[in-house]
Design an enzyme around this catalytic site. Structure first.
Site, PDB file in Angstrom:
ATOM      1  N   ASP A 125      21.957   8.720   2.680  1.00 36.89           N
ATOM      2  CA  ASP A 125      20.973   8.552   1.618  1.00 36.89           C
ATOM      3  C   ASP A 125      21.618   8.254   0.271  1.00 36.89           C
ATOM      4  O   ASP A 125      21.069   7.487  -0.524  1.00 36.89           O
ATOM      5  CB  ASP A 125      20.117   9.824   1.514  1.00 36.89           C
ATOM      6  CG  ASP A 125      18.836   9.607   0.729  1.00 36.89           C
ATOM      7  OD1 ASP A 125      18.230   8.531   0.863  1.00 36.89           O
ATOM      8  OD2 ASP A 125      18.445  10.516  -0.027  1.00 36.89           O
ATOM      9  N   SER A 167       0.815  -1.218   0.000  1.00 36.88           N
ATOM     10  CA  SER A 167       0.000   0.000   0.000  1.00 36.88           C
ATOM     11  C   SER A 167       0.848   1.268   0.000  1.00 36.88           C
ATOM     12  O   SER A 167       0.314   2.376  -0.064  1.00 36.88           O
ATOM     13  CB  SER A 167      -0.925   0.023   1.225  1.00 36.88           C
ATOM     14  OG  SER A 167      -0.156   0.002   2.420  1.00 36.88           O
ATOM     15  N   HIS A 195      19.586   0.443  -6.178  1.00 33.41           N
ATOM     16  CA  HIS A 195      19.103   0.573  -7.547  1.00 33.41           C
ATOM     17  C   HIS A 195      20.141   1.205  -8.473  1.00 33.41           C
ATOM     18  O   HIS A 195      20.068   1.030  -9.693  1.00 33.41           O
ATOM     19  CB  HIS A 195      17.783   1.354  -7.591  1.00 33.41           C
ATOM     20  CG  HIS A 195      17.919   2.825  -7.393  1.00 33.41           C
ATOM     21  ND1 HIS A 195      17.959   3.411  -6.153  1.00 33.41           N
ATOM     22  CD2 HIS A 195      18.014   3.839  -8.293  1.00 33.41           C
ATOM     23  CE1 HIS A 195      18.081   4.722  -6.287  1.00 33.41           C
ATOM     24  NE2 HIS A 195      18.117   5.008  -7.570  1.00 33.41           N
ATOM     25  N   ARG A 224      25.659  25.927  -7.428  1.00 26.20           N
ATOM     26  CA  ARG A 224      26.535  24.764  -7.571  1.00 26.20           C
ATOM     27  C   ARG A 224      26.921  24.180  -6.215  1.00 26.20           C
ATOM     28  O   ARG A 224      27.631  23.182  -6.148  1.00 26.20           O
ATOM     29  CB  ARG A 224      27.805  25.141  -8.337  1.00 26.20           C
ATOM     30  CG  ARG A 224      27.566  25.517  -9.788  1.00 26.20           C
ATOM     31  CD  ARG A 224      28.862  25.807 -10.535  1.00 26.20           C
ATOM     32  NE  ARG A 224      29.740  24.657 -10.555  1.00 26.20           N
ATOM     33  CZ  ARG A 224      30.907  24.586  -9.911  1.00 26.20           C
ATOM     34  NH1 ARG A 224      31.317  25.602  -9.165  1.00 26.20           N
ATOM     35  NH2 ARG A 224      31.665  23.504  -9.978  1.00 26.20           N
ATOM     36  N   GLY A 240      21.774  -1.058 -10.911  1.00 28.24           N
ATOM     37  CA  GLY A 240      20.992  -1.509 -12.061  1.00 28.24           C
ATOM     38  C   GLY A 240      20.987  -0.520 -13.208  1.00 28.24           C
ATOM     39  O   GLY A 240      20.401  -0.797 -14.262  1.00 28.24           O
ATOM     40  N   LYS A 241      21.616   0.622 -13.039  1.00 30.64           N
ATOM     41  CA  LYS A 241      21.599   1.642 -14.089  1.00 30.64           C
ATOM     42  C   LYS A 241      22.537   1.268 -15.228  1.00 30.64           C
ATOM     43  O   LYS A 241      23.611   0.702 -15.027  1.00 30.64           O
ATOM     44  CB  LYS A 241      21.972   3.011 -13.507  1.00 30.64           C
ATOM     45  CG  LYS A 241      20.873   3.582 -12.608  1.00 30.64           C
ATOM     46  CD  LYS A 241      21.177   4.993 -12.171  1.00 30.64           C
ATOM     47  CE  LYS A 241      20.022   5.576 -11.353  1.00 30.64           C
ATOM     48  NZ  LYS A 241      18.813   5.810 -12.151  1.00 30.64           N
ATOM     49  N   TRP A 269      29.511  19.964 -22.028  1.00 28.46           N
ATOM     50  CA  TRP A 269      28.972  18.940 -22.919  1.00 28.46           C
ATOM     51  C   TRP A 269      27.544  19.295 -23.289  1.00 28.46           C
ATOM     52  O   TRP A 269      26.727  19.640 -22.432  1.00 28.46           O
ATOM     53  CB  TRP A 269      28.996  17.582 -22.207  1.00 28.46           C
ATOM     54  CG  TRP A 269      28.384  16.458 -22.984  1.00 28.46           C
ATOM     55  CD1 TRP A 269      28.873  15.845 -24.084  1.00 28.46           C
ATOM     56  CD2 TRP A 269      27.134  15.797 -22.703  1.00 28.46           C
ATOM     57  NE1 TRP A 269      28.041  14.849 -24.504  1.00 28.46           N
ATOM     58  CE2 TRP A 269      26.959  14.799 -23.682  1.00 28.46           C
ATOM     59  CE3 TRP A 269      26.164  15.959 -21.728  1.00 28.46           C
ATOM     60  CZ2 TRP A 269      25.855  13.961 -23.706  1.00 28.46           C
ATOM     61  CZ3 TRP A 269      25.063  15.114 -21.761  1.00 28.46           C
ATOM     62  CH2 TRP A 269      24.914  14.137 -22.737  1.00 28.46           C
ATOM     63  N   HIS A 309      25.178   4.554  -2.945  1.00 27.59           N
ATOM     64  CA  HIS A 309      25.245   4.721  -4.399  1.00 27.59           C
ATOM     65  C   HIS A 309      26.638   5.109  -4.870  1.00 27.59           C
ATOM     66  O   HIS A 309      27.218   4.476  -5.764  1.00 27.59           O
ATOM     67  CB  HIS A 309      24.265   5.799  -4.862  1.00 27.59           C
ATOM     68  CG  HIS A 309      22.836   5.533  -4.506  1.00 27.59           C
ATOM     69  ND1 HIS A 309      22.322   4.264  -4.356  1.00 27.59           N
ATOM     70  CD2 HIS A 309      21.793   6.382  -4.280  1.00 27.59           C
ATOM     71  CE1 HIS A 309      21.034   4.345  -4.054  1.00 27.59           C
ATOM     72  NE2 HIS A 309      20.702   5.615  -3.990  1.00 27.59           N
TER      73      HIS A 309
END
Length: 525
Positions: free
Chosen positions: A268, A51, A211, A497, A214-215, A519, A273
């Protein structure tokens, strides 16, 4: 046909061929003795916390996309489990806006929901889990393989996993458990959770999901490094000046300040990551692509890193921009869900080092922050200055950039002669931008890849317990110091920045920012 060639196709036949190739590749990633997907063994995927936001925004859409593309075992059923009294139709109504269903897919979408079930139950009552087991057995038989996704707050991990072990393990098929971060808040709490899980499940049954692993571009780091001769000879301290791994978001806490304030930007983003990306950039070549061979090399990197201190970091917290628009006018402390006077950082830059033969002396710089000037995640490998420069200071450093998001790309910043009669120098790039090179290619969502890996039994892109312990060893002293001393983070304006002090820290650690090159992502993105 190579996977790259399949991805480049844009017509429906090409897309179908891509899916066929992917299905074939999945067969090779299964663990020995595992039932083939094409067989009759049922599979049951259970979403605990069905939920909640994570379930409706990510997990249900991911399962639908995998089901839609026929990448799951044909005999797969889905169970939602939560404390709320819901019907499958009510779950569907919550998820519909996130499912991205096309008109041609509506019939398949109806079939998907017909394979869904829902069980109401608490997380601390054994009897409710016994009822869940009974319902699964009714539709899946005792032979069914079972996957449990804990889309739940960490506070209930212990009791839920204990009840799963006591009541819901498959009697004949295998059982796998997916756990979302945070995996604890420091070394002690992480070790407690790891020990608890180890007392219930084998390590190969536990899938700690990050996650970012998985990128597309994170997964491409292995191929880029170990599948190309051109990079290997220069991937060391003799040629590389610094490695900059950056994560930037252009928005603040958006009403989630209460949750964010409990963990902060370091827990976090940085401790998981960014550190995972660092390991893939820095590790030695594994002896194979087997999951444990790769994770062994990542652990070696982490063991070569010392624990961080306050001197290694710059901490910031965003404040409102009076001239900004919308949310930009509000600072972190203006979020009503944030405790008054909070000193939780929303920005952190950390200087880390790896004490081994390849990387000794090379700064690995981790940066993450909210309410910055753009959305971007990238790895920037900056090479040393050219020795014996004959161009009188016109040469600028080469950089290899792996852009994780948005607009997946790999490009190398190089110097070239200005076209025409002059002999001036200018910066340009050797560019592999996915949106340009692979027009129309479908890059799967990170959760699609990772959940499919769980079905396959591949742990290559999941975090192992010793890897997690080393990561917390590096960050726990810093986090405890921040909590004890409560240093005031440097204010930075929403949409900037970040703190100027962070640029100074970069300059002190062999990263040169000229600001003379940007870029430009192609118009197709």
């Amino acid at each position: 046909m190579s996977r790259s060639a399949a991805l480049a196709k844009t017509d429906s036949a090409g897309a179908e061929e891509m899916l066929s190739l992917l299905r074939q590749s999945l067969k090779s990633c299964r663990t020995p003795g595992e039932t083939n997907f094409e067989g009759s063994t049922p599979h049951i995927f259970v979403i605990l916390g069905a939920s909640g936001d994570l379930a409706k925004k990510k997990i249900y859409p991911t399962m639908w996309w995998l089901y839609r593309d026929r990448l799951l075992p044909e005999n797969t059923m889905f169970f939602g489990y939560a404390r709320s009294a819901l019907s499958v139709q009510q779950v569907r109504d919550k998820c519909d806006s996130y499912m991205k269903v096309k008109d041609a897919e509506k019939e398949r979408y109806e079939q998907f929901w017909k394979t869904n079930y829902y069980v109401k139950g608490s997380y601390d009552t054994r009897r409710d889990f016994e009822l869940l087991d009974q319902e699964m057995t009714k539709v899946g038989t005792p032979r069914a393989n079972r996957i449990f996704y804990l889309a739940l707050p960490p506070s209930v991990f212990d009791v839920v996993t204990s009840n799963l072990k006591g009541c819901c393990m498959g009697s004949q098929g295998w059982t796998r458990v997916i756990i979302e971060k945070p995996f604890g808040k420091d070394s002690v709490s992480s070790a407690k959770l790891s020990n608890h899980l180890a007392g219930l499940f084998k390590e190969e049954e536990i899938y700690r999901i990050d996650h970012y692993l998985g990128k597309e571009m994170v997964q491409n780091l292995m191929t880029l490094r170990f599948g190309n001769r051109i990079f290997g000879p220069t991937w060391n301290r003799d040629n590389i000046a610094s490695v900059f791994i950056s994560f930037k978001e252009p928005f603040g806490t958006q009403g989630r300040g209460g949750y964010f304030d409990e963990f902060g930007i370091i827990r976090d983003v940085m401790q998981n990551h960014l550190l995972q990306i660092l390991c893939l950039v820095a590790m030695e070549k594994p002896c194979s692509t087997a999951a444990d061979d790769i994770r062994d090399e990542k652990v070696k990197v982490l063991k070569s890193m010392r624990a961080l201190t306050l001197k290694d970091v710059v901490l910031g917290q965003y404040v409102g921009d009076p001239e900004g628009e919308g949310d930009a006018k509000d600072g972190y402390l203006d979020d009503p869900t944030v405790p008054a006077g909070s000193v939780t950082p929303t920005y952190a830059l950390a200087i880390t080092t790896i004490h081994n033969e390849r990387w000794d002396g090379v700064p690995f710089i981790l940066r993450c922050g909210k309410a910055l000037n753009e959305r971007k995640a990238e790895v920037r490998i900056q090479y040393r200055d050219v020795a014996g420069d004959v161009f009188h200071g016109q040469s600028k450093r080469n950089e290899l950039v792996i852009r994780v998001q948005p607009g997946e790309a790999i490009y190398c910043k190089v110097m070239t002669k200005t076209p025409g009669m002059s002999f001036g120098l200018e910066e340009t790039e050797l560019d592999l931008t996915y949106g340009d090179r692979y027009k129309g290619a479908k890059l799967p969502d990170a959760y699609e890849r990772l959940i499919l890996d769980v079905f396959c039994g591949s742990q290559m892109h999941f975090v192992r317990s010793d890897e997690l312990a080393e990561a917390w060893r590096i960050f726990t002293p810093l986090l405890h110091k921040i909590e004890q001393e409560k240093p005031h983070p440097i204010p930075y304006k929403y949409g900037s920045r970040g703190p100027v002090e962070a640029d100074q820290k970069l300059a002190e650690n062999n990263f040169v920012y000229s600001g003379s090159y940007k870029w430009n992502k192609p118009s197709v993105l």
